[in-house]
Design an enzyme around this catalytic site. Structure first.
Site, PDB file in Angstrom:
ATOM      1  N   GLU A   1      -9.793   3.017  -5.153  1.00  0.00           N
ATOM      2  CA  GLU A   1      -9.563   4.521  -4.814  1.00  0.00           C
ATOM      3  C   GLU A   1      -8.356   4.746  -5.785  1.00  0.00           C
ATOM      4  O   GLU A   1      -7.195   5.171  -5.101  1.00  0.00           O
ATOM      5  CB  GLU A   1      -9.215   4.351  -3.403  1.00  0.00           C
ATOM      6  CG  GLU A   1     -10.221   4.034  -2.527  1.00  0.00           C
ATOM      7  CD  GLU A   1     -10.004   3.873  -0.979  1.00  0.00           C
ATOM      8  OE1 GLU A   1     -10.996   4.097  -0.076  1.00  0.00           O
ATOM      9  OE2 GLU A   1      -8.753   3.508  -0.693  1.00  0.00           O
TER      10      GLU A   1
ATOM     11  N   HIS B   1      -2.839   3.069  -4.714  1.00  0.00           N
ATOM     12  CA  HIS B   1      -2.215   2.590  -3.473  1.00  0.00           C
ATOM     13  C   HIS B   1      -0.796   2.119  -3.540  1.00  0.00           C
ATOM     14  O   HIS B   1      -0.392   1.124  -3.197  1.00  0.00           O
ATOM     15  CB  HIS B   1      -3.126   1.521  -2.762  1.00  0.00           C
ATOM     16  CG  HIS B   1      -4.449   2.095  -2.313  1.00  0.00           C
ATOM     17  ND1 HIS B   1      -4.373   2.627  -0.795  1.00  0.00           N
ATOM     18  CD2 HIS B   1      -5.556   2.181  -2.655  1.00  0.00           C
ATOM     19  CE1 HIS B   1      -5.570   3.365  -0.789  1.00  0.00           C
ATOM     20  NE2 HIS B   1      -6.235   2.728  -1.533  1.00  0.00           N
TER      21      HIS B   1
ATOM     22  N   ASP C   1       1.048  -1.089   0.130  1.00  0.00           N
ATOM     23  CA  ASP C   1      -0.109   0.120  -0.046  1.00  0.00           C
ATOM     24  C   ASP C   1       1.024   1.260   0.105  1.00  0.00           C
ATOM     25  O   ASP C   1       1.938   1.057  -0.093  1.00  0.00           O
ATOM     26  CB  ASP C   1      -0.929   0.058   1.109  1.00  0.00           C
ATOM     27  CG  ASP C   1      -2.258   0.454   0.705  1.00  0.00           C
ATOM     28  OD1 ASP C   1      -2.437   1.844   0.261  1.00  0.00           O
ATOM     29  OD2 ASP C   1      -3.485  -0.209   0.656  1.00  0.00           O
TER      30      ASP C   1
END
Length: 497
Positions: free
Chosen positions: A326, A262, A192
């Site tokens: 995201e 990410h 991440d």
């Protein structure tokens, strides 16, 4: 009648404890039988067929820990010896199903596979009374016939080791919790923005640079930074060891390499993979970063393929999680190369999907990848159950993991004063228990695409192992009944006790 009276008179001279078959998850069918109970004492042996030695060793260890009795494992039946017998039989039609039969002379656990036997062993283990009550004496197992099999094939738990790193020992302890709850998937979030946690030999800077951040935000994305270096990673040997440990417990480790968003830790390691070239820094704060992989850069796909090649070599799981959540489009919209592609993330996802498919693996992603994804792409529905229902109706296999019920970083009690997690949201045990992952509005065909359900433990605010255990328990137990037990068998009042 005289024999029965004499039998119980004899038992009265020994410390005796009776077990209860009301375990978690609740089996599908429990039928108490007439007849004398089975007496579990140090004279009992574990009788094991070929291929079930490891299951017998688990049972032996569980019984010794729980009762203090160290039973002998034997492959040969002897006269006048009572047994706990383990076997696989085609008569048990469900692969993960089992039948547990107890009478005066034997306890027979028959599975549709070794996994089924393992779950039968877990039921027997959990049926034993409290450790302090059972140690040092014999244990009575009432005559019973249990017929059991899971509701779902995907019964998982997730652990984020990127935001905060957890030791190999704790990861194994976490896997043991899954095994005790009859779960069969460990979703391991390894990369991440805040840290890359898996050694990739072809791209060594991922661990020399990407695995370390120079500080961490204090509180909930405040302006305060502790400026304390933080990091850690798993060598490939350690990852293989964890995979083997999980496999012994019939758990598949599904690794997640989250992309194209990410990816800040990777960009800090190799700035040429981004649209701007940096400079980049491994993330200090939580949330969504705008820097993503440059989806029009061919070197990005070499990077992705190299990473996935090593991941596939470590993890035999058919399913590889590619993230996809995201991923802001800001940098792509400003990048001349990316602008020529148009559908940025769809283009990237299809490239990654085709690579995995060519290697006989399946891509699983968060529900953002649904639009434009190939038919065989698996969807993990986190933004509620609706995206999963939509995906199932379109023919995608789905794992439900909605924030409404399955985000275990959320607080467990409404009064947040004494809650250790600072993550917003409140999910009580009862709410987890009430989840039905299969929406009634779906067609029978669509319902068949709901493979199962899992809960996620994100660790932005889970800083240590004790907190991790607090956040998942007892909600993991409630989830286990959602995953395993048919809705008609569930009873929250009974579950609480």
């Amino acid at each position: 009648m005289k024999k029965v009276v004499l039998f119980f008179a004899l038992l009265a001279s020994m410390p005796i404890h009776a077990v209860n078959y009301e375990v978690v998850p609740m089996p599908q069918q429990v039928t108490l039988q007439q007849g004398e109970p089975f007496v579990l004492n140090r004279e009992v042996q574990i009788l094991v067929a070929d291929g079930l030695q490891r299951e017998a060793e688990f049972l032996q260890a569980y019984l010794q820990e729980q009762t203090g009795l160290l039973l002998t494992i034997s492959q040969k039946r002897e006269k006048k010896v009572n047994y706990i017998e383990l076997a696989v039989s085609p008569k048990v039609q469900e692969q993960e199903g089992y039948v547990l039969s107890v009478n005066k002379k034997s306890v027979l656990i028959t599975g549709g596979s070794t996994a089924g036997v393992f779950y039968g062993v877990q039921t027997l283990r959990k049926a034993l009374a409290d450790e302090e009550e059972t140690k040092g004496g014999s244990v009575l197992l009432p005559a019973v016939n249990i017929i059991d099999a899971p509701r779902f094939t995907w019964r998982g738990m997730h652990l984020d080791c990127s935001r905060h790193f957890f030791s190999v020992a704790f990861v194994k302890k976490y896997i043991d919790l899954l095994a005790m709850h009859n779960m069969n998937v460990f979703h391991w979030h390894l990369t991440d923005d805040q840290g890359w946690r898996l050694e990739i030999k072809r791209w060594p800077k991922l661990i020399t640079i990407g695995a370390q951040r120079s500080g961490t935000i204090i509180g909930t994305n405040s302006d305060l930074d502790d400026h304390i270096p933080y990091g850690g990673y798993y060598t490939q040997e350690e990852a293989r060891d964890i995979v083997a440990y999980a496999k012994e417990r019939h758990i598949t480790v599904v690794p997640e390499i989250d992309m194209p968003g990410h990816m800040l830790a990777a960009l800090a390691s190799y700035p040429e993979l981004g649209c701007t070239g940096g400079p980049y820094e491994v993330g200090h704060y939580w949330g969504i970063y705008k820097d993503v992989l440059c989806v029009a850069n061919e070197r990005v796909y070499q990077f992705v393929e190299d990473v996935l090649t090593e991941v596939m070599d470590i993890f035999p799981s058919e399913v590889i999680h590619i993230g996809g959540d995201e991923a802001p489009t800001d940098k792509w919209q400003q990048c001349p190369k990316c602008q020529q592609l148009g559908a940025y993330q769809t283009f990237f996802t299809r490239r990654v999907f085709d690579f995995l498919t060519a290697h006989h693996r399946r891509a699983l992603g968060w529900d953002e990848i649904l639009d434009g994804s190939p038919q065989d792409a698996m969807i993990m529905s986190w933004r509620g159950t609706e995206p999963g229902a939509k995906a199932a109706a379109l023919g995608h296999d789905v794992v439900m993991a909605p924030t409404t019920h399955c985000y275990f970083d959320y607080q467990q009690v409404e009064d947040a004063l004494f809650e250790p997690s600072r993550c917003g949201g409140f999910i009580a045990v009862e709410k987890v228990y009430d989840l039905n992952p299969v929406l009634d509005s779906l067609s029978l065909e669509a319902k068949a695409h709901i493979l199962g359900v899992q809960a996620n433990l994100w660790t932005e605010y889970v800083t240590n192992e004790e907190m991790a255990e607090y956040q998942v328990l007892p909600r993991m137990s409630a989830l286990a009944e959602v995953q395993w037990t048919l809705p008609a068998r569930k009873d929250y009042d009974a579950f609480q006790f």
